[in-house]
Design an enzyme around this catalytic site. Structure first.
Site, PDB file in Angstrom:
ATOM      1  N   LYS A 129       0.837  -1.209   0.000  1.00  0.00           N
ATOM      2  CA  LYS A 129       0.000   0.000   0.000  1.00  0.00           C
ATOM      3  C   LYS A 129       0.872   1.258   0.000  1.00  0.00           C
ATOM      4  CE  LYS A 129      -1.660   1.433   4.143  1.00  0.00           C
ATOM      5  NZ  LYS A 129      -1.270   2.823   4.482  1.00  0.00           N
ATOM      6  N   ASN A 130       1.875   1.287   0.888  1.00  0.00           N
ATOM      7  CA  ASN A 130       2.643   2.517   1.050  1.00  0.00           C
ATOM      8  C   ASN A 130       3.660   2.747  -0.069  1.00  0.00           C
ATOM      9  OD1 ASN A 130       1.164   3.135   3.263  1.00  0.00           O
ATOM     10  ND2 ASN A 130       2.720   2.522   4.773  1.00  0.00           N
TER      11      ASN A 130
ATOM     12  N   ARG B 285       1.200  14.229  13.510  1.00  0.00           N
ATOM     13  CA  ARG B 285       1.559  14.039  12.102  1.00  0.00           C
ATOM     14  C   ARG B 285       1.730  15.346  11.318  1.00  0.00           C
ATOM     15  NH1 ARG B 285      -0.874   8.681   9.588  1.00  0.00           N
ATOM     16  NH2 ARG B 285       1.057   8.931   8.433  1.00  0.00           N
ATOM     17  N   PRO B 286       2.730  16.137  11.713  1.00  0.00           N
ATOM     18  CA  PRO B 286       2.962  17.404  11.011  1.00  0.00           C
ATOM     19  C   PRO B 286       3.512  17.166   9.605  1.00  0.00           C
ATOM     20  CG  PRO B 286       4.754  16.974  12.543  1.00  0.00           C
ATOM     21  CD  PRO B 286       3.736  15.869  12.751  1.00  0.00           C
TER      22      PRO B 286
ATOM     23  N   ILE C  62       8.602   6.699  16.832  1.00  0.00           N
ATOM     24  CA  ILE C  62       8.162   7.448  15.648  1.00  0.00           C
ATOM     25  C   ILE C  62       6.881   8.243  15.941  1.00  0.00           C
ATOM     26  CG2 ILE C  62       7.556   7.312  13.188  1.00  0.00           C
ATOM     27  CD1 ILE C  62      10.407   6.305  13.734  1.00  0.00           C
TER      28      ILE C  62
ATOM     29  N   ARG D 283      -8.589  -0.665   4.936  1.00  0.00           N
ATOM     30  CA  ARG D 283      -7.725   0.355   4.337  1.00  0.00           C
ATOM     31  C   ARG D 283      -6.377  -0.238   3.938  1.00  0.00           C
ATOM     32  NH1 ARG D 283      -6.724   5.424   7.808  1.00  0.00           N
ATOM     33  NH2 ARG D 283      -5.441   5.738   5.981  1.00  0.00           N
TER      34      ARG D 283
ATOM     35  N   ASP E 105       5.371  19.926   8.323  1.00  0.00           N
ATOM     36  CA  ASP E 105       6.201  21.128   8.227  1.00  0.00           C
ATOM     37  C   ASP E 105       7.463  20.908   7.392  1.00  0.00           C
ATOM     38  OD1 ASP E 105       6.763  19.376  10.436  1.00  0.00           O
ATOM     39  OD2 ASP E 105       8.267  20.812  11.117  1.00  0.00           O
TER      40      ASP E 105
ATOM     41  N   ASP F  34       5.148   0.437  11.972  1.00  0.00           N
ATOM     42  CA  ASP F  34       3.915  -0.183  11.461  1.00  0.00           C
ATOM     43  C   ASP F  34       3.814  -1.665  11.836  1.00  0.00           C
ATOM     44  OD1 ASP F  34       3.360   2.276  10.406  1.00  0.00           O
ATOM     45  OD2 ASP F  34       3.808   1.749   8.324  1.00  0.00           O
TER      46      ASP F  34
ATOM     47  N   CYS G 277      -4.147  12.494  13.526  1.00  0.00           N
ATOM     48  CA  CYS G 277      -4.904  11.245  13.422  1.00  0.00           C
ATOM     49  C   CYS G 277      -4.635  10.415  14.664  1.00  0.00           C
ATOM     50  CB  CYS G 277      -4.593  10.503  12.134  1.00  0.00           C
ATOM     51  SG  CYS G 277      -3.073   9.590  12.179  1.00  0.00           S
TER      52      CYS G 277
ATOM     53  N   ARG H 129      -4.353  10.712   4.788  1.00  0.00           N
ATOM     54  CA  ARG H 129      -3.278  11.705   4.870  1.00  0.00           C
ATOM     55  C   ARG H 129      -2.319  11.620   3.679  1.00  0.00           C
ATOM     56  NH1 ARG H 129      -2.150  14.146   9.323  1.00  0.00           N
ATOM     57  NH2 ARG H 129      -0.039  14.261   8.520  1.00  0.00           N
TER      58      ARG H 129
HETATM   59  C1  EPZ Z   1       4.689   6.894   6.512  1.00  0.00           C
HETATM   60  O1  EPZ Z   1       3.952   7.964   7.073  1.00  0.00           O
HETATM   61  C2  EPZ Z   1       3.734   5.739   6.403  1.00  0.00           C
HETATM   62  N1  EPZ Z   1       2.634   6.126   5.522  1.00  0.00           N
HETATM   63  C3  EPZ Z   1       3.224   5.340   7.786  1.00  0.00           C
HETATM   64  O2  EPZ Z   1       2.435   4.173   7.652  1.00  0.00           O
HETATM   65  C4  EPZ Z   1       4.422   5.016   8.695  1.00  0.00           C
HETATM   66  O3  EPZ Z   1       3.970   4.794  10.011  1.00  0.00           O
HETATM   67  C5  EPZ Z   1       5.417   6.174   8.698  1.00  0.00           C
HETATM   68  O4  EPZ Z   1       5.792   6.528   7.341  1.00  0.00           O
HETATM   69  C6  EPZ Z   1       6.688   5.870   9.459  1.00  0.00           C
HETATM   70  O5  EPZ Z   1       7.312   4.747   8.901  1.00  0.00           O
HETATM   71  C7  EPZ Z   1       2.808   6.091   4.194  1.00  0.00           C
HETATM   72  O6  EPZ Z   1       3.859   5.748   3.673  1.00  0.00           O
HETATM   73  C8  EPZ Z   1       1.631   6.462   3.356  1.00  0.00           C
HETATM   74  P1  EPZ Z   1       6.866  10.199   8.445  1.00  0.00           P
HETATM   75  P2  EPZ Z   1       4.541   9.456   7.061  1.00  0.00           P
HETATM   76  O7  EPZ Z   1       6.740  11.521   7.784  1.00  0.00           O
HETATM   77  O8  EPZ Z   1       5.378   9.637   5.864  1.00  0.00           O
HETATM   78  C9  EPZ Z   1       7.826  13.387  11.913  1.00  0.00           C
HETATM   79  C10 EPZ Z   1       0.559   2.786   8.024  1.00  0.00           C
HETATM   80  O9  EPZ Z   1       0.158   2.206   9.062  1.00  0.00           O
HETATM   81  N2  EPZ Z   1       7.569  14.430  10.896  1.00  0.00           N
HETATM   82  O10 EPZ Z   1       7.950   9.282   8.018  1.00  0.00           O
HETATM   83  O11 EPZ Z   1       3.402  10.374   7.284  1.00  0.00           O
HETATM   84  C11 EPZ Z   1       6.542  12.663  12.317  1.00  0.00           C
HETATM   85  O12 EPZ Z   1       5.837  13.368  13.314  1.00  0.00           O
HETATM   86  C12 EPZ Z   1       1.045   4.214   8.058  1.00  0.00           C
HETATM   87  O13 EPZ Z   1       0.541   2.248   6.905  1.00  0.00           O
HETATM   88  C13 EPZ Z   1       7.705  15.769  11.213  1.00  0.00           C
HETATM   89  O14 EPZ Z   1       8.027  16.118  12.340  1.00  0.00           O
HETATM   90  O15 EPZ Z   1       5.473   9.433   8.333  1.00  0.00           O
HETATM   91  C14 EPZ Z   1       7.078  11.325  12.775  1.00  0.00           C
HETATM   92  O16 EPZ Z   1       7.507  11.427  14.108  1.00  0.00           O
HETATM   93  C15 EPZ Z   1       0.725   4.909   9.338  1.00  0.00           C
HETATM   94  N3  EPZ Z   1       7.438  16.713  10.242  1.00  0.00           N
HETATM   95  C16 EPZ Z   1       8.313  11.102  11.894  1.00  0.00           C
HETATM   96  O17 EPZ Z   1       8.626  12.380  11.335  1.00  0.00           O
HETATM   97  C17 EPZ Z   1       7.098  16.355   8.973  1.00  0.00           C
HETATM   98  O18 EPZ Z   1       6.906  17.246   8.131  1.00  0.00           O
HETATM   99  C18 EPZ Z   1       8.134  10.124  10.748  1.00  0.00           C
HETATM  100  O19 EPZ Z   1       6.953  10.458  10.008  1.00  0.00           O
HETATM  101  C19 EPZ Z   1       6.959  14.998   8.651  1.00  0.00           C
HETATM  102  C20 EPZ Z   1       7.200  14.053   9.632  1.00  0.00           C
END
Ligand code: EPZ
Length: 434
Positions: free
Chosen positions: A22-23, A122-123, A330, A400, A125, A308, A117, A93
């Site tokens: 999916k991802n 989930r920022p 995470i 999902r 920024d 995950d 969520c 998202r």
């Molecule tokens: C991806 O989400 C996955 N989703 C998530 O899978 C997965 O949990 C996550 O990566 C971590 O491996 C998809 O690929 C669609 P991140 P993503 O940005 O990209 C911080 C599932 O169950 N952060 O890697 O949204 C954030 O808060 C889902 O299938 C910032 O601070 O996650 C977190 O602590 C849920 N600012 C860390 O980075 C930002 O702008 C990692 O988040 C972006 C992220």
């Protein structure tokens, strides 16, 4: 809403074909926004999130059709609108992944700012800072991100991710492939899904070098072509089905997967006594027939233990002998499954981002509620070991991310059944009442 009923204390025996990831599929689908040529994606899982992404892309102007059960064709000859509205983005998202390619090809985008969520704030920024570094002008207005590239297009830049972000890295790569000059991303995510995206982009003519150690260099090109590409296997679905026969016994062979994506995870399973055998594209998992040992995990970006898979491993800890611990590094709120696992009788204490699990407290079936995708599947895993019939509510979370979920478990001998809810929806009740 549908429910799932699972009869507990079951051993599993059988074979499971793993679906496409999916991802990986979601960013690959968004990459179709970068070209006016046809992209054909194979091994696409039929999931709720894929259907939502199809709606987002169709809204933006994509012509999409299924060529067979798992092959999809996407063609964005013209971008009709560069606005992805709240109604679509709030459902998923990952819709934010439209922002990078829209900015790259169309020069502007309006995408609703995703809210928090169940698993955390989930920022996004860092995505926005990256686009700004490429010269984009970003404002937030009315809950929407308004992004505009400079007149002469996005400019290549050096960008260091302060935190490893998966979709942030994917968004920046997609923005950079049509930008002017060279973009160098450091501390970029190294998840296999990132490499899959780079593979497709290179096939359609992008110039990308990924050193697989966190540095990705993209040299912008003026236009991109079409391609046929197969989505990589889902490593999280694979890991989930690895845990299933360890909950109460049995052995399962997973096909159409890639064990190399799960090295650290499989090392953990081996260290607690599970019997694991791999080939290039399959994994055999067997319970040793005696208690599994307790273990400690700490989630981290790839190649570490994936967040995950944290909920599924916590369910496993509940049947292991002794005290196990989880450090969730995470997501700040990814212990929503703990109160539900406790309803089975599990002994779990949470201290900040650490959970302590005292194993082998007898698990008994209970009605439980899914809160997010991976939490829901951890409850099904716990139900396999629990005495009695578990009823899982809010099954839409599972739909999902897990294709043919009940079918796959049933083919391993699990007594699992979906109970469709035939109660009229609230709207219908209101219509009838008014
Ligand atoms: C991806 O989400 C996955 N989703 C998530 O899978 C997965 O949990 C996550 O990566 C971590 O491996 C998809 O690929 C669609 P991140 P993503 O940005 O990209 C911080 C599932 O169950 N952060 O890697 O949204 C954030 O808060 C889902 O299938 C910032 O601070 O996650 C977190 O602590 C849920 N600012 C860390 O980075 C930002 O702008 C990692 O988040 C972006 C992220």
């Amino acid at each position: 809403m549908d429910k799932i009923e699972i009869i507990g204390r079951q051993t599993l025996k059988g074979d499971v074909r793993i679906s496409g990831a999916k991802n990986a599929a979601l960013p690959l689908m968004c990459a179709s926004l970068l070209t006016d040529k046809e992209i054909i994606l194979k091994n696409i899982p039929r999931l709720g999130d894929i259907a939502t992404m199809i709606s987002v892309l169709e809204h933006l102007g994509a012509a999409i059709h299924w060529k067979s059960h798992d092959i999809i064709s996407l063609n964005v000859a013209h971008i009709e609108t560069s606005e992805a509205p709240y109604d679509l983005v709030r459902k998923m998202r990952a819709s934010i992944l439209a922002l990078g390619p829209l900015l790259g090809r169309y020069g502007q985008a309006i995408v609703s700012l995703p809210g928090g969520c169940a698993i955390g704030v989930r920022p996004i920024d860092i995505h926005l800072k990256g686009f700004e570094k490429m010269g984009a002008h970003i404002t937030i207005d009315g809950g929407n991100i308004h992004a505009k590239a400079p007149q002469n297009g996005l400019q290549g830049c050096d960008f260091h991710f302060p935190v490893v972000t998966v979709t942030g890295t994917e968004n920046m790569i997609m923005a950079a492939v049509l930008a002017n000059g060279v973009t160098t991303l450091t501390n970029a995510a190294q998840e296999p899904e990132i490499n899959d995206l780079c593979d497709l982009l290179v096939k359609i003519g992008a110039d990308i070098h990924n050193d697989l150690k966190g540095t990705i260099t993209i040299t912008g090109v003026s236009s991109l072509n079409g391609a046929i590409h197969s989505v990589i296997p889902d490593r999280i679905e694979t890991g989930t089905y690895c845990v299933a026969p360890l909950m109460y016994g049995g052995d399962v062979t997973l096909h159409n997967t890639d064990p190399s994506y799960l090295n650290s995870f499989l090392d953990v399973l081996k260290s607690i006594g599970a019997i694991i055998k791999t080939t290039d594209d399959s994994i055999y998992v067997s319970h040793p027939g005696h208690s599994l040992k307790s273990f400690d995990i700490s989630t981290s970006p790839y190649p570490g233990i994936a967040t995950d898979l944290q909920a599924q491993l916590m369910a496993l800890m509940c049947v292991c002998k002794g005290t196990s611990t989880v450090l969730e590094n995470i997501w700040e709120n990814r212990f929503m499954h703990v109160p539900e696992l406790r309803r089975f009788g599990a002994n779990i204490t949470v201290e900040g981002h650490k959970a302590i699990v005292e194993g082998q407290y007898p698990l008994k079936a209970a009605p439980v509620m899914a809160t997010d995708l991976r939490a829901s599947v951890s409850l099904v895993l716990a139900a396999l070991a629990a005495e009695g019939k578990t009823v899982l509510n809010r099954v839409y979370h599972l739909d999902r991310g897990y294709e043919n979920f009940e079918h796959k478990l049933r083919s391993c001998g699990v007594h699992i059944e979906r109970k469709p809810n035939h109660t009229p929806s609230v709207n219908l009740v209101q219509t009838i009442a008014s």
